[in-house]
Write a protein that holds these residues in place. Structure first.
Motif, short mmCIF file in Angstrom:
data_model
loop_
_atom_site.label_atom_id
_atom_site.label_comp_id
_atom_site.label_asym_id
_atom_site.label_seq_id
_atom_site.Cartn_x
_atom_site.Cartn_y
_atom_site.Cartn_z
N GLU A 40 0.83 -1.21 0.00
CA GLU A 40 0.00 0.00 0.00
C GLU A 40 0.86 1.25 0.00
OE1 GLU A 40 -3.82 0.71 2.44
OE2 GLU A 40 -2.26 1.74 3.57
N SER A 41 1.99 1.20 0.73
CA SER A 41 2.85 2.38 0.87
C SER A 41 3.84 2.55 -0.27
CB SER A 41 3.62 2.31 2.20
OG SER A 41 2.74 2.16 3.30
N GLY A 42 4.02 1.50 -1.08
CA GLY A 42 4.95 1.58 -2.20
C GLY A 42 6.40 1.44 -1.80
N VAL A 43 6.66 0.70 -0.68
CA VAL A 43 8.03 0.44 -0.25
C VAL A 43 8.18 -1.06 -0.10
CG1 VAL A 43 8.22 2.66 0.93
CG2 VAL A 43 7.45 0.65 2.20
N SER A 44 9.40 -1.51 0.15
CA SER A 44 9.63 -2.94 0.34
C SER A 44 9.26 -3.34 1.76
CB SER A 44 11.09 -3.29 0.07
OG SER A 44 11.92 -2.73 1.07
N ALA A 45 8.87 -4.60 1.93
CA ALA A 45 8.53 -5.11 3.26
C ALA A 45 9.74 -5.05 4.19
CB ALA A 45 8.00 -6.54 3.15
N SER A 46 10.93 -5.30 3.67
CA SER A 46 12.13 -5.26 4.50
C SER A 46 12.41 -3.85 5.00
CB SER A 46 13.35 -5.80 3.73
OG SER A 46 13.59 -5.01 2.57
N ALA A 47 12.21 -2.86 4.12
CA ALA A 47 12.42 -1.46 4.53
C ALA A 47 11.41 -1.06 5.61
CB ALA A 47 12.31 -0.54 3.33
N LEU A 48 10.19 -1.52 5.44
CA LEU A 48 9.16 -1.21 6.42
C LEU A 48 9.48 -1.86 7.76
CD1 LEU A 48 6.48 0.36 6.51
CD2 LEU A 48 5.30 -1.76 6.00
N SER A 49 9.93 -3.11 7.72
CA SER A 49 10.30 -3.83 8.94
C SER A 49 11.45 -3.13 9.66
CB SER A 49 10.69 -5.27 8.60
OG SER A 49 11.05 -5.98 9.76
N GLN A 50 12.43 -2.65 8.90
CA GLN A 50 13.56 -1.95 9.50
C GLN A 50 13.10 -0.65 10.16
OE1 GLN A 50 16.54 -1.43 6.49
NE2 GLN A 50 16.80 -3.63 6.15
N SER A 51 12.15 0.03 9.54
CA SER A 51 11.62 1.27 10.10
C SER A 51 10.93 1.01 11.43
CB SER A 51 10.65 1.92 9.11
OG SER A 51 10.07 3.08 9.65
N ILE A 52 10.17 -0.08 11.50
CA ILE A 52 9.47 -0.42 12.74
C ILE A 52 10.47 -0.83 13.83
CG2 ILE A 52 7.82 -1.99 13.81
CD1 ILE A 52 6.58 0.12 11.97
N ARG A 53 11.48 -1.60 13.45
CA ARG A 53 12.49 -2.02 14.43
C ARG A 53 13.23 -0.80 15.00
NH1 ARG A 53 12.97 -7.35 14.87
NH2 ARG A 53 12.32 -8.68 13.11
N ALA A 54 13.51 0.17 14.13
CA ALA A 54 14.18 1.39 14.60
C ALA A 54 13.29 2.16 15.56
CB ALA A 54 14.55 2.27 13.40
N LEU A 55 11.98 2.19 15.27
CA LEU A 55 11.04 2.88 16.16
C LEU A 55 10.98 2.16 17.51
CD1 LEU A 55 8.87 5.07 16.58
CD2 LEU A 55 7.20 3.44 15.61
N GLU A 56 10.94 0.83 17.46
CA GLU A 56 10.91 0.06 18.71
C GLU A 56 12.18 0.30 19.54
OE1 GLU A 56 8.23 -3.88 17.67
OE2 GLU A 56 10.31 -3.81 16.93
N ALA A 57 13.31 0.43 18.86
CA ALA A 57 14.57 0.68 19.57
C ALA A 57 14.55 2.06 20.22
CB ALA A 57 15.75 0.54 18.61
N GLN A 58 14.02 3.04 19.49
CA GLN A 58 13.95 4.40 20.03
C GLN A 58 13.00 4.49 21.22
OE1 GLN A 58 12.84 6.71 16.63
NE2 GLN A 58 14.79 6.37 15.57
N LEU A 59 11.90 3.74 21.15
CA LEU A 59 10.91 3.76 22.23
C LEU A 59 11.25 2.79 23.35
CD1 LEU A 59 7.63 3.83 20.08
CD2 LEU A 59 8.74 5.77 21.21
#
Length: 310
Positions: free
Chosen positions: A27-46
């Protein structure tokens, strides 16, 4: 929290809505791996795990669910603020996500989609066909379209069409093999095309109304050799003479007009509330949705509908 984290928050909400990195990424037009990395980075920050991940499923943790509950209203406010800039200029823009049934799509929207997109070129229309009654807020839709009788009480309903009528019909080939039923009781001797609900998995019970006042409605349990969860397929089966069809009259008006289908049991036909657009009562209608509603009401007001049927 800072503005640089906003894309990650949007990604988080999208993954939560889809329950899938793959679908959210598409839906967002990005790769699933890029999206997963973005979420992992958010989890690390939080410093908190937001999702439990398996090879088959992605689900919110308890902390993730609580975080989503707070994030969603803020993201909705930001989206509304951006759209309000265009609204201030009187221009409808943005993606309009509508959840609706097959019959609502075929009768209300698709006959006029080309005109709507020409009239409002900056509005992207996304239609999600779904026979259930979806959670329009939780699933990220601007609104839904359903029959008025199926709407939840906490929803604002805007009528889009007048009352609808049910018709029972069969092909000439079918009636060459079987006599026409005189009453709904005669349907026990007929092959009836049956519809299975995709959500509940139940079989739709045919509805009728007593021919004399007071016209009390009642249901009939039918039998037949063909079952489907798709209305178009059911109509095609009726045209081929597989069995009798029980459907909204407007949906088969061309087939009735040219003789591909012949109507029966007209005295017992049930009339019921038409289609309504529904949305939560607390949501202010954005311009993109307002122009869509006005457009549909324009196309389906009684005089316009009468011209279209002639």
């Amino acid at each position: 929290m800072n503005s640089a984290q906003l894309p990650a928050l949007v990604a988080f909400a999208n993954v939560a809505r889809h329950g899938s990195f793959t679908r959210a990424a598409a839906e967002s037009g990005v790769s699933a791996s890029a999206l997963s990395q973005s979420i992992r980075a958010l989890e690390a920050q939080l410093n908190v795990r937001l999702f439990n991940r398996t090879t088959r499923r992605v689900a919110l943790t308890e902390a993730g669910a609580q975080f989503l509950e707070r994030v969603q209203p803020a993201l909705a406010m930001l989206a509304a603020a951006c759209e309000s800039l265009d609204e201030a200029r009187g221009e409808a823009t943005g993606t309009l996500r509508i959840n609706l049934s097959r019959v609502a799509s075929d009768l209300l929207v698709m006959p006029h989609l080309s005109e709507f997109t020409r009239r409002y070129p900056r509005v992207t229309v996304e239609l999600a066909l779904d026979e259930g009654l979806s959670d329009v807020v939780g699933e990220g839709f601007d609104a839904g379209i359903r029959l008025g009788e199926r709407l939840a009480r906490d929803m604002v309903a805007i009528p889009l069409s007048g009352p609808l009528r049910i018709v029972v019909a069969g092909s000439p080939a079918y009636f060459a093999r079987f006599p026409k039923p005189a009453t709904p009781d005669d349907l026990t001797q007929h092959d009836c095309l049956r519809y299975r609900f995709a959500t509940s998995r139940g079989i739709y019970r045919w509805e009728f109304a007593q021919p004399a006042a007071p016209r009390r409605s009642f249901e009939v349990q039918t039998q037949g050799s063909f079952v489907t969860n798709d209305l178009r397929t059911m109509v095609q089966a009726a045209e081929q003479g597989v069995g009798l069809l029980h459907v909204i009259e407007d949906y088969v008006r061309p087939q009735l007009a040219d003789g591909r289908l012949l109507r029966v049991l007209d005295d017992w036909a049930l009339t019921f509330d038409g289609f309504s657009l529904y949305m939560p009562s607390r949501v202010q209608m954005p311009l993109k949705l307002r122009v869509f509603v006005d457009f549909l009401k324009e196309k389906h007001r009684p005089e316009a509908a009468g011209r279209a049927r002639r």
